[in-house]
Motif scaffolding. Structure first.
Motif, PDB file in Angstrom:
ATOM      1  N   PHE A  10       0.574  -1.501  -0.118  1.00 58.26           N
ATOM      2  CA  PHE A  10       0.076  -0.128   0.325  1.00 58.26           C
ATOM      3  C   PHE A  10       1.155   1.316  -0.136  1.00 58.26           C
ATOM      4  CE2 PHE A  10       1.273  -1.154   3.932  1.00 58.26           C
ATOM      5  CZ  PHE A  10       1.645   0.176   5.128  1.00 58.26           C
ATOM      6  N   ASP A  11       0.448   2.300  -0.268  1.00 63.01           N
ATOM      7  CA  ASP A  11       1.085   3.617  -0.289  1.00 63.01           C
ATOM      8  C   ASP A  11       0.536   4.188   1.023  1.00 63.01           C
ATOM      9  OD1 ASP A  11       2.042   5.968  -0.604  1.00 63.01           O
ATOM     10  OD2 ASP A  11       1.054   6.723  -2.645  1.00 63.01           O
ATOM     11  N   VAL A  28       4.907   0.053  -0.388  1.00 63.72           N
ATOM     12  CA  VAL A  28       5.672  -0.196   1.103  1.00 63.72           C
ATOM     13  C   VAL A  28       4.681  -1.462   1.219  1.00 63.72           C
ATOM     14  CG1 VAL A  28       5.862   1.858   1.668  1.00 63.72           C
ATOM     15  CG2 VAL A  28       4.227   0.823   3.114  1.00 63.72           C
ATOM     16  N   SER A  29       5.398  -2.595   1.574  1.00 61.24           N
ATOM     17  CA  SER A  29       5.197  -3.821   2.158  1.00 61.24           C
ATOM     18  C   SER A  29       4.882  -3.916   3.688  1.00 61.24           C
ATOM     19  CB  SER A  29       5.817  -5.290   1.356  1.00 61.24           C
ATOM     20  OG  SER A  29       6.092  -5.082   0.296  1.00 61.24           O
ATOM     21  N   TYR A  46       4.093  -2.413   9.499  1.00 68.25           N
ATOM     22  CA  TYR A  46       5.669  -1.919   8.318  1.00 68.25           C
ATOM     23  C   TYR A  46       6.642  -1.108   8.737  1.00 68.25           C
ATOM     24  CZ  TYR A  46       3.414   2.191   6.994  1.00 68.25           C
ATOM     25  OH  TYR A  46       2.819   3.612   7.690  1.00 68.25           O
ATOM     26  N   GLY A  47       7.458  -1.744   9.211  1.00 65.70           N
ATOM     27  CA  GLY A  47       8.221  -0.802   9.691  1.00 65.70           C
ATOM     28  C   GLY A  47       8.746  -0.998  10.854  1.00 65.70           C
ATOM     29  N   SER A  48       8.849   0.121  11.454  1.00 64.47           N
ATOM     30  CA  SER A  48       7.850   0.296  13.277  1.00 64.47           C
ATOM     31  C   SER A  48       7.258   0.916  13.326  1.00 64.47           C
ATOM     32  CB  SER A  48       9.347   1.051  13.183  1.00 64.47           C
ATOM     33  OG  SER A  48       9.234   2.011  13.398  1.00 64.47           O
ATOM     34  N   LEU A  49       6.028   0.791  11.968  1.00 65.04           N
ATOM     35  CA  LEU A  49       5.143   1.397  11.941  1.00 65.04           C
ATOM     36  C   LEU A  49       3.903   0.210  11.774  1.00 65.04           C
ATOM     37  CD1 LEU A  49       5.748   4.789   9.804  1.00 65.04           C
ATOM     38  CD2 LEU A  49       6.056   4.621  12.247  1.00 65.04           C
ATOM     39  N   VAL A  64      -3.399  -7.513  -1.683  1.00 65.26           N
ATOM     40  CA  VAL A  64      -2.524  -8.363  -0.775  1.00 65.26           C
ATOM     41  C   VAL A  64      -1.953  -9.633  -1.842  1.00 65.26           C
ATOM     42  CG1 VAL A  64      -3.441 -11.129   0.219  1.00 65.26           C
ATOM     43  CG2 VAL A  64      -4.713  -8.928  -0.276  1.00 65.26           C
ATOM     44  N   CYS A  65      -1.216  -9.885  -1.890  1.00 66.44           N
ATOM     45  CA  CYS A  65       0.333 -10.214  -1.991  1.00 66.44           C
ATOM     46  C   CYS A  65       0.077 -11.616  -1.764  1.00 66.44           C
ATOM     47  CB  CYS A  65       1.349  -9.826  -1.443  1.00 66.44           C
ATOM     48  SG  CYS A  65       1.923  -7.902  -1.663  1.00 66.44           S
TER      49      CYS A  65
END
Length: 66
Positions: A10-11, A28-29, A46-49, A64-65
């Motif tokens: 998603f963006d 981002v994934s 995603y990451g630390s978020l 969805v991947c």
């Protein structure tokens, strides 16, 4: 439908409108870490978020991947 541990793309800046925002837009994934079946939403880390989406956002704001 969605599953815990599933990957999505998603963006994170999709709903933000500001001058120059186009320069930092990116996909981002993330991984689904929580699903609220009763209220039809899920959280993605995603990451630390972390952010959340409604089920109706699938295919529009969230891909969805796999």
């Amino acid at each position: 439908m969605v599953k815990l541990g599933q990957k999505v793309r998603f963006d994170p800046f999709a709903t933000i409108t500001a001058m120059g925002i186009e320069d930092i837009r990116q996909l981002v994934s993330g991984t689904i870490v929580y699903i609220n079946w009763k209220h039809k939403w899920f959280s993605v880390k995603y990451g630390s978020l972390r952010t959340s989406f409604q089920f109706c956002d699938i295919g529009k704001e969230v891909k969805v991947c796999g």
